[in-house]
Design an enzyme around this catalytic site. Structure first.
Site, PDB file in Angstrom:
ATOM      1  N   CYS A  74       0.865  -1.182   0.000  1.00  0.00           N
ATOM      2  CA  CYS A  74       0.000   0.000   0.000  1.00  0.00           C
ATOM      3  C   CYS A  74       0.899   1.228   0.000  1.00  0.00           C
ATOM      4  CB  CYS A  74      -0.857  -0.034   1.267  1.00  0.00           C
ATOM      5  SG  CYS A  74      -1.844   1.432   1.541  1.00  0.00           S
ATOM      6  N   CYS A 185      -0.768   3.701  -6.600  1.00  0.00           N
ATOM      7  CA  CYS A 185      -1.638   3.085  -5.596  1.00  0.00           C
ATOM      8  C   CYS A 185      -1.744   1.638  -6.051  1.00  0.00           C
ATOM      9  CB  CYS A 185      -3.000   3.761  -5.607  1.00  0.00           C
ATOM     10  SG  CYS A 185      -4.267   2.825  -4.717  1.00  0.00           S
TER      11      CYS A 185
HETATM   12  N1  DGL Z   1      -3.938   0.372  -2.063  1.00  0.00           N
HETATM   13  C1  DGL Z   1      -3.546   1.501  -1.326  1.00  0.00           C
HETATM   14  C2  DGL Z   1      -2.406   2.276  -1.904  1.00  0.00           C
HETATM   15  O1  DGL Z   1      -1.578   1.682  -2.531  1.00  0.00           O
HETATM   16  C3  DGL Z   1      -4.540   2.291  -0.549  1.00  0.00           C
HETATM   17  C4  DGL Z   1      -5.856   2.568  -1.168  1.00  0.00           C
HETATM   18  C5  DGL Z   1      -6.813   3.231  -0.174  1.00  0.00           C
HETATM   19  O2  DGL Z   1      -7.292   2.539   0.719  1.00  0.00           O
HETATM   20  O3  DGL Z   1      -7.056   4.408  -0.294  1.00  0.00           O
HETATM   21  O4  DGL Z   1      -2.276   3.436  -1.749  1.00  0.00           O
END
Ligand code: DGL
Length: 266
Positions: A74, A185
């Site tokens: 993440c 993301c």
């Molecule tokens: N998948 C996550 C990222 O890489 C977070 C997405 C979220 O929950 O806003 O930033």
């Protein structure tokens, strides 16, 4: 033989885009994945909340299933939580940060787009990366929570709302110079084809999955693997959710044996 236990952590299923690359390179590890659906999405959550959740969740899982390496799959969490996690754990911690350096290198027009969450696009960590590696580029930014939700719903079995997706990317559709987009993301590689449809002028879409897989492989070569008996590939959620039954079936295709609700002490 002792298999290394790897934990992947994300707010949702976005981390699957990283997990998939690691698992392809290292099929024989023991895989755990936790998605913090109770606090999903992380996009606009405070940095303190994200740090607290990540630490609490990793610590709770480690107490049940000793972990040999953690991948924070993440970007939104990685840009704030890595120092605290490295202080709390002595095992290797691998973060996911936007692929700004390779994007700046590959771009021919030197106009690149950072597509990430609302949190990630404004982090000082990201500003520093841009200053260090993309100083010769114009860097456009879009921070979107909607795209995270669209990707999450797609993996959980819903169809993609292409109109909503197109609206989120409207600012870049009229920019002919934009030739490279960073999928900053981990949810976004999961809707890459749909994003591509909306931005036909973009030649390169960059994410960090392959680089992370190589990093994990090299860290595991040096890591001390804790002795443990073989266990299932668990996927943990932090809150019960409606689509559970349909979703559990899809999870088996992703290589998980069982979905478990993680009990967190308040
Ligand atoms: N998948 C996550 C990222 O890489 C977070 C997405 C979220 O929950 O806003 O930033």
């Amino acid at each position: 033989m002792n298999k290394p236990t790897l934990l992947f952590f994300d707010s949702g299923v976005g981390g699957f885009s990283v997990y998939k690359e690691v698992r392809t390179l290292l099929p024989h590890c023991h895989y755990l994945y936790c998605f913090d659906n109770e606090f999903f999405p992380y996009s606009e959550k405070s940095e303190e909340t994200i740090i607290e959740r990540t630490l609490q969740i990793c610590t709770t899982i480690n107490a049940q299933y000793p972990i040999d390496l953690i991948v924070i799959a993440c970007n939104t969490a990685s840009t704030v939580v890595l120092p605290a996690l490295r202080q709390a754990f002595s095992i290797p911690i691998v973060g996911t940060v936007p692929a700004i350096k390779p994007a700046a290198e590959i771009s021919q027009s030197k106009t690149i787009g950072l597509l990430a969450t609302k949190g990630t696009v404004k982090r000082s960590y990201v500003n520093d990366l841009i200053q260090q590696y993309a100083n010769d580029c114009t860097v456009e930014r879009i921070g979107s929570t909607k795209l995270v939700e669209i990707a999450e719903q797609k993996i959980q079995g819903s169809s993609v709302d292409l109109i909503a997706l197109k609206n989120e990317l409207a600012d870049w559709q009229t920019n002919p110079d934009l030739d490279t987009v960073i999928l900053g993301c981990t949810h976004f590689p999961l809707i890459k084809e749909e994003i591509q449809l909306c931005l036909p002028q973009v030649k390169f879409f960059m994410d960090s999955g392959t680089a992370i897989a190589k990093r994990v492989q090299s860290l595991l070569e040096k890591a001390e693997i804790k002795p443990k008996s073989a266990v299932k590939n668990f996927i943990f959620c932090t809150k019960h959710f409606e689509a559970e039954h349909k979703f559990v079936k899809a999870l088996q295709l992703w290589g998980f044996d069982e979905l478990q609700l993680l009990e967190l002490r308040s």
